[in-house]
Each structure stands twice: as structure tokens, then as C-alpha cells.
Design a protein around this motif. Structure first.
Motif, mmCIF file in Angstrom:
data_model
loop_
_atom_site.group_PDB
_atom_site.id
_atom_site.type_symbol
_atom_site.label_atom_id
_atom_site.label_comp_id
_atom_site.label_asym_id
_atom_site.label_seq_id
_atom_site.Cartn_x
_atom_site.Cartn_y
_atom_site.Cartn_z
ATOM 1 N N GLY A 107 0.803 -1.214 0.000
ATOM 2 C CA GLY A 107 0.000 0.000 0.000
ATOM 3 C C GLY A 107 0.835 1.261 0.000
ATOM 4 N N LEU A 108 1.923 1.241 0.765
ATOM 5 C CA LEU A 108 2.822 2.405 0.801
ATOM 6 C C LEU A 108 3.439 2.666 -0.569
ATOM 7 C CD1 LEU A 108 4.579 1.902 4.255
ATOM 8 C CD2 LEU A 108 3.264 3.909 3.564
ATOM 9 N N TRP A 109 3.878 1.602 -1.229
ATOM 10 C CA TRP A 109 4.489 1.785 -2.550
ATOM 11 C C TRP A 109 3.486 2.343 -3.554
ATOM 12 C CZ3 TRP A 109 9.201 2.473 -3.706
ATOM 13 C CH2 TRP A 109 10.234 1.824 -3.021
ATOM 14 N N PRO A 165 -12.750 19.541 2.991
ATOM 15 C CA PRO A 165 -12.850 18.080 2.950
ATOM 16 C C PRO A 165 -12.577 17.564 1.533
ATOM 17 C CG PRO A 165 -14.707 19.033 4.118
ATOM 18 C CD PRO A 165 -13.989 20.169 3.470
ATOM 19 N N SER A 166 -11.869 16.459 1.459
ATOM 20 C CA SER A 166 -11.475 15.929 0.152
ATOM 21 C C SER A 166 -12.356 14.744 -0.208
ATOM 22 C CB SER A 166 -10.002 15.504 0.173
ATOM 23 O OG SER A 166 -9.652 14.911 -1.049
ATOM 24 N N ILE A 167 -13.219 14.950 -1.203
ATOM 25 C CA ILE A 167 -14.064 13.840 -1.660
ATOM 26 C C ILE A 167 -13.344 12.974 -2.681
ATOM 27 C CG2 ILE A 167 -16.172 15.134 -1.210
ATOM 28 C CD1 ILE A 167 -16.332 15.651 -4.247
ATOM 29 N N LEU A 168 -12.085 13.308 -2.991
ATOM 30 C CA LEU A 168 -11.290 12.505 -3.919
ATOM 31 C C LEU A 168 -10.271 11.655 -3.164
ATOM 32 C CD1 LEU A 168 -10.384 11.712 -6.775
ATOM 33 C CD2 LEU A 168 -8.858 13.709 -6.742
ATOM 34 N N VAL A 169 -9.479 12.300 -2.277
ATOM 35 C CA VAL A 169 -8.407 11.579 -1.582
ATOM 36 C C VAL A 169 -8.958 10.638 -0.529
ATOM 37 C CG1 VAL A 169 -6.364 11.854 -0.116
ATOM 38 C CG2 VAL A 169 -6.772 13.438 -2.016
ATOM 39 N N TRP A 170 -9.948 11.086 0.250
ATOM 40 C CA TRP A 170 -10.475 10.228 1.314
ATOM 41 C C TRP A 170 -11.077 8.920 0.771
ATOM 42 C CZ3 TRP A 170 -13.371 14.243 4.912
ATOM 43 C CH2 TRP A 170 -12.424 15.088 5.487
ATOM 44 N N PRO A 171 -11.992 8.982 -0.192
ATOM 45 C CA PRO A 171 -12.534 7.708 -0.707
ATOM 46 C C PRO A 171 -11.457 6.810 -1.310
ATOM 47 C CG PRO A 171 -13.949 9.525 -1.349
ATOM 48 C CD PRO A 171 -12.715 10.139 -0.775
ATOM 49 N N LEU A 172 -10.499 7.416 -2.054
ATOM 50 C CA LEU A 172 -9.423 6.591 -2.623
ATOM 51 C C LEU A 172 -8.636 5.885 -1.522
ATOM 52 C CD1 LEU A 172 -7.964 8.752 -5.556
ATOM 53 C CD2 LEU A 172 -9.087 6.521 -5.714
ATOM 54 N N MET A 173 -8.341 6.630 -0.437
ATOM 55 C CA MET A 173 -7.566 6.040 0.651
ATOM 56 C C MET A 173 -8.364 4.949 1.360
ATOM 57 S SD MET A 173 -4.663 6.025 1.942
ATOM 58 C CE MET A 173 -3.915 5.188 3.329
ATOM 59 N N PHE A 174 -9.624 5.234 1.666
ATOM 60 C CA PHE A 174 -10.428 4.259 2.408
ATOM 61 C C PHE A 174 -10.681 2.995 1.581
ATOM 62 C CE2 PHE A 174 -12.430 8.086 4.760
ATOM 63 C CZ PHE A 174 -11.303 8.165 5.571
ATOM 64 N N PHE A 175 -10.996 3.183 0.285
ATOM 65 C CA PHE A 175 -11.196 2.009 -0.567
ATOM 66 C C PHE A 175 -9.885 1.261 -0.804
ATOM 67 C CE2 PHE A 175 -15.240 3.996 -2.135
ATOM 68 C CZ PHE A 175 -16.061 2.953 -1.750
ATOM 69 N N GLY A 176 -8.792 2.006 -0.945
ATOM 70 C CA GLY A 176 -7.488 1.360 -1.114
ATOM 71 C C GLY A 176 -7.099 0.535 0.091
ATOM 72 N N GLN A 177 -7.357 1.063 1.289
ATOM 73 C CA GLN A 177 -7.076 0.291 2.507
ATOM 74 C C GLN A 177 -7.933 -0.968 2.572
ATOM 75 O OE1 GLN A 177 -7.840 3.522 5.320
ATOM 76 N NE2 GLN A 177 -5.716 3.407 5.996
ATOM 77 N N ALA A 178 -9.217 -0.821 2.210
ATOM 78 C CA ALA A 178 -10.123 -1.971 2.314
ATOM 79 C C ALA A 178 -9.771 -3.080 1.331
ATOM 80 C CB ALA A 178 -11.565 -1.512 2.086
ATOM 81 N N THR A 179 -9.221 -2.694 0.171
ATOM 82 C CA THR A 179 -8.913 -3.718 -0.845
ATOM 83 C C THR A 179 -7.494 -4.255 -0.724
ATOM 84 O OG1 THR A 179 -8.341 -1.913 -2.375
ATOM 85 C CG2 THR A 179 -10.569 -2.823 -2.501
ATOM 86 N N LEU A 180 -6.527 -3.372 -0.440
ATOM 87 C CA LEU A 180 -5.128 -3.810 -0.387
ATOM 88 C C LEU A 180 -4.696 -4.248 1.001
ATOM 89 C CD1 LEU A 180 -3.440 -1.079 -2.614
ATOM 90 C CD2 LEU A 180 -4.002 -3.424 -3.232
ATOM 91 N N MET A 181 -5.306 -3.672 2.052
ATOM 92 C CA MET A 181 -4.880 -3.961 3.423
ATOM 93 C C MET A 181 -6.071 -4.276 4.321
ATOM 94 S SD MET A 181 -2.097 -0.887 3.819
ATOM 95 C CE MET A 181 -3.227 0.292 3.083
#
Length: 400
Positions: free
Chosen positions: A8-10, A92-108
Motif C-alpha cells: 500500500g505504501l508503494w 474536505p477531500s471527496i477525492l483523496v479520502w474515498p481513494l484512501m479508504f477504498f485502497g485500505q479496504a482492498t489492499l490492506m
């Protein structure tokens, strides 16, 4: 978990580098679209991600990977908010937050509680700083109201956490199923080993292997073996004087001692019939010193019985018969089968025992010829052997 965090970090670090590269391109070619503050924010996020890499390699990060997970999440989601806090405007970021939350849920998808903490941390920071510093909140679009924003982020977080929770349940069920399967396999393996030991107590190992592979009748001829029969003299009278459990325990101690001797000498125990004991040397694996091995066994059996009498206060004696020559060995039948011997050599060993003298080891001439150079004998003379007529036999006394 650490490998997922590194992945996820990479991905996050690489994606922010691409956006940084895009802003650098704007600086040279489209300066009207260049945003210096956005470049500063991206670089700060990238530095935070590098710190997360370092944390993961440290003893603290290896011991508490959840801490690295939270710092990673907040580095991406809160860095732009910190910049906004310093400028007095929170967006509030409606672009970065969803990307981060969905990325965490799928990758980690590690622990749904960690995901919930990382999300709550973002909202607590935004609400807390807005209330404490009286910041201006800038909505991402004119169409979005605070209620719509909260509902939008709520459902994103709900979907992410639910997917992580379901993934954990599947992983836990798979882990439990694997544990149960491994436990069942271990129990099956233990049962197989127990069955194998029981089978080897009945049959020689080579015969057991052949019997498992081929259910046909097993029979082999051996030209040079030595057979020993032993019988406890006076056992019938003793059985009428003691209780059945005592009798069985008495016989078990004697035959167990004989079993240990047979194992020590590398002999093959064939069977016990009542108070009679049968053992052979030279099969199923042929050996040249078969007669010597049986002779040593017979002498040790006498010594073992003497020690038993001294320990138990008994006066039992043993009668032993030995014969050498060819036999046929094999397994017959389909139930309660045993590895047994047939042939004149077996009959002669049995006659040497039954027509022997208590406390003596009577052998045939064939056995005497094999052992006369290394053992002391006493010639018994000519006796009438049942089924064979008159024969000269010998008593084995000791080693020379």
C-alpha cells in the motif's frame, strides 16, 4: 500485515509522485494551472510515507504494525487538512479520502477496527479543529451541503468497513477449517502409525509391506534357517494353583522378556501357543549366522527364566528344542492371519522340545553341525523321534 502495508505504501507513494510530476510539468508548460501549495502538500505526504517505510523497518513498527497502518492512513488523509488549517480554510477531500479508504479496504484488509479508527481520526480532526479554531469550511462543490458530505463519507466508510469485516470472517473461517483439517490429518496419521505398529507386531515388516500391496497368498521357501520351540515345564500344574489374572500376568512377564531377547538378537518371533514360544532366525531376511543367533537366544532364555524365578520366588523350568534346515514361510487366510512356518525343520524343532528334558536345550544333528566349533555340546545319544524313528540328538550346554 507488514507485506500488505509495504504494498500500500508503494502504491500511494508512486501515485503521489505522478501527481507531483504533473504539477512540475504545469510549472514549465502551463503556469496558469500550477499550484505551489498543492506541490508542497504532495511533497509533505511523500515525506510522511517515507517515514512510514522507515517505521515498518524499525523494531517498533515490526512489533506494532497497526501503528504504522494508522500513520500511513493519516499521512495521506490529513496532510491536506493540516495545510488548510494553517491557511485558515478547511476543505474536505471527496477525492483523496474515498481513494484512501477504498485502497485500505482492498489492499490492506487487516482489522476492521483499525479501519474505523483511521476514519474516525480524520473526522475528529476536521470537526475538532473547525470548532476550536473557528475555521472556514470550504465545500468541494456548490452542490454539496454538509449533510450530503457527511452522508457521502458515511456510506463510503460503511462499505469499506463491511467489506473488511466480511473478509475477516472468511479468513477466520478458512483458518478454523484449516486447523480442523490439520487436526484431523494428525489424528489420521496417528491412527495409521498405531495400525502400522499393530501390524508389525503380527507380521515382519517386509511381509507387511507386501501384504498391503498385494492381497494374494504370500509363500516363500528358505533353505537355511533355524527354528526354536520353547515350553514352560509345569505350567499346567501352576495354572490350577493361581488365579487366571495372575496366570496371565505370570506368562506375560516371561514372554515379554523373551520378546526383548528376540529383538536384541534380530530374530523373528512367530507365535505363542499357550505356554509354548516359537522363534526363527534366517527369515524373512536370510542370514548366515542363523544357528548361532538361535543358540545365543536359547542360552539367554534360560538365564532370563532363572532371573525371573529368583525375583518371583518360583521354580519354573524351560524345555527348548532347536532344528536347522529348509522351511516354507508365508501368510494364509483373510482373517486373523499370522506369518507361519511349515516343513520338516519345524516339525523336528517341535519334537526336540516335546521330547526334550526340562532345563535343557535339545538340538538336531543339523544344528549341531552348524554350532559344534563354537559351542559346547553333550551328546544325548539315540532317541526315538515320533514320525522320524531313531535319531542322534545333542544338548547345547554353553559357548566355548
Amino acid at each position: 500485515m507488514q507485506s500488505r502495508l509495504r504494498l500500500g505504501l508503494w502504491i500511494a507513494f508512486t501515485s503521489f509522485l505522478t501527481f507531483t510530476g504533473l504539477e512540475v510539468r504545469n510549472y514549465f508548460f502551463k503556469q496558469d494551472q500550477f499550484k505551489f501549495t498543492w506541490v508542497v502538500t504532495q511533497i509533505s505526504v511523500e515525506l510522511s510515507l517515507l517515514l512510514c517505510f522507515a517505521l515498518l523497518r524499525s523494531p517498533l513498527g515490526k512489533k506494532y504494525p497497526g501503528l504504522a497502518f494508522l500513520i500511513f492512513s493519516w499521512s495521506v488523509t490529513l496532510s491536506p487538512q493540516i495545510r488548510g488549517t494553517l491557511s485558515g480554510v478547511l476543505e474536505p477531500s471527496i477525492l483523496v479520502w474515498p481513494l484512501m479508504f477504498f485502497g485500505q479496504a482492498t489492499l490492506m484488509p487487516v482489522h476492521w477496527r483499525l479501519h474505523l479508527i483511521s476514519q474516525l481520526g480524520v473526522f475528529i480532526y476536521c470537526v475538532g479543529t473547525t470548532a476550536a479554531l473557528n475555521l472556514q469550511v470550504k465545500m468541494p462543490g456548490s452542490w454539496m451541503t454538509p449533510a450530503v458530505l457527511y452522508l457521502y463519507i458515511f456510506w463510503i466508510c460503511f462499505i469499506c468497513n463491511l467489506s473488511v469485516y466480511l473478509y475477516e470472517r472468511v479468513q477466520r473461517a478458512e483458518f478454523n477449517a484449516r486447523q480442523e483439517l490439520e487436526l484431523a490429518y494428525m489424528e489420521l496419521k496417528a491412527e495409521q502409525e498405531r495400525s502400522e505398529r499393530l501390524l508389525l507386531n503380527v507380521l515382519p515388516e517386509s511381509i507387511a509391506i507386501r501384504l498391503k500391496q498385494d492381497h494374494q497368498t504370500i509363500a516363500e521357501s528358505f533353505t537355511d534357517v533355524t527354528v526354536l520351540f520353547a515350553d514352560i515345564v509345569g505350567f499346567t500344574e501352576l495354572s490350577s494353583q493361581i488365579s487366571p489374572p495372575e496366570l496371565v500376568e505370570f506368562l506375560n512377564q516371561i514372554f515379554s522378556a523373551f520378546d526383548h531377547l528376540a529383538e536384541d538378537h534380530g530374530l523373528e518371533k512367530i507365535k505363542t501357543i499357550g505356554d509354548a514360544y516359537m522363534v526363527v532366525a534366517g527369515l524373512p531376511v536370510p542370514r548366515k549366522d542363523h544357528a548361532h543367533a538361535i543358540a545365543n537366544m536359547a542360552l539367554d532364555m534360560q538365564q532370563a527364566l532363572t532371573q525371573f524365578n529368583a525375583r518371583m520366588g518360583q521354580s519354573c523350568r524351560i524345555r527348548i528344542g532347536i532344528s536347522s534346515g529348509p522351511v516354507v514361510a508365508g501368510v494364509i487366510g483373510i482373517k486373523k492371519f499370522i506369518y507361519d512356518l511349515w516343513g520338516d525343520t519345524v516339525n523336528m524343532a517341535s519334537r526336540m522340545e516335546s521330547q526334550g528334558i526340562a532345563g535343557s536345550i535339545q538340538v538336531t544333528r543339523s544344528t549341531y553341525e552348524c554350532l559344534k566349533d563354537r559351542y559346547q555340546f553333550e551328546e544325548r545319544g539315540i532317541i526315538n523321534v515320533k514320525g522320524k524313528g531313531e535319531m542322534t540328538t545333542y544338548f547345547l550346554i554353553a559357548k566355548k
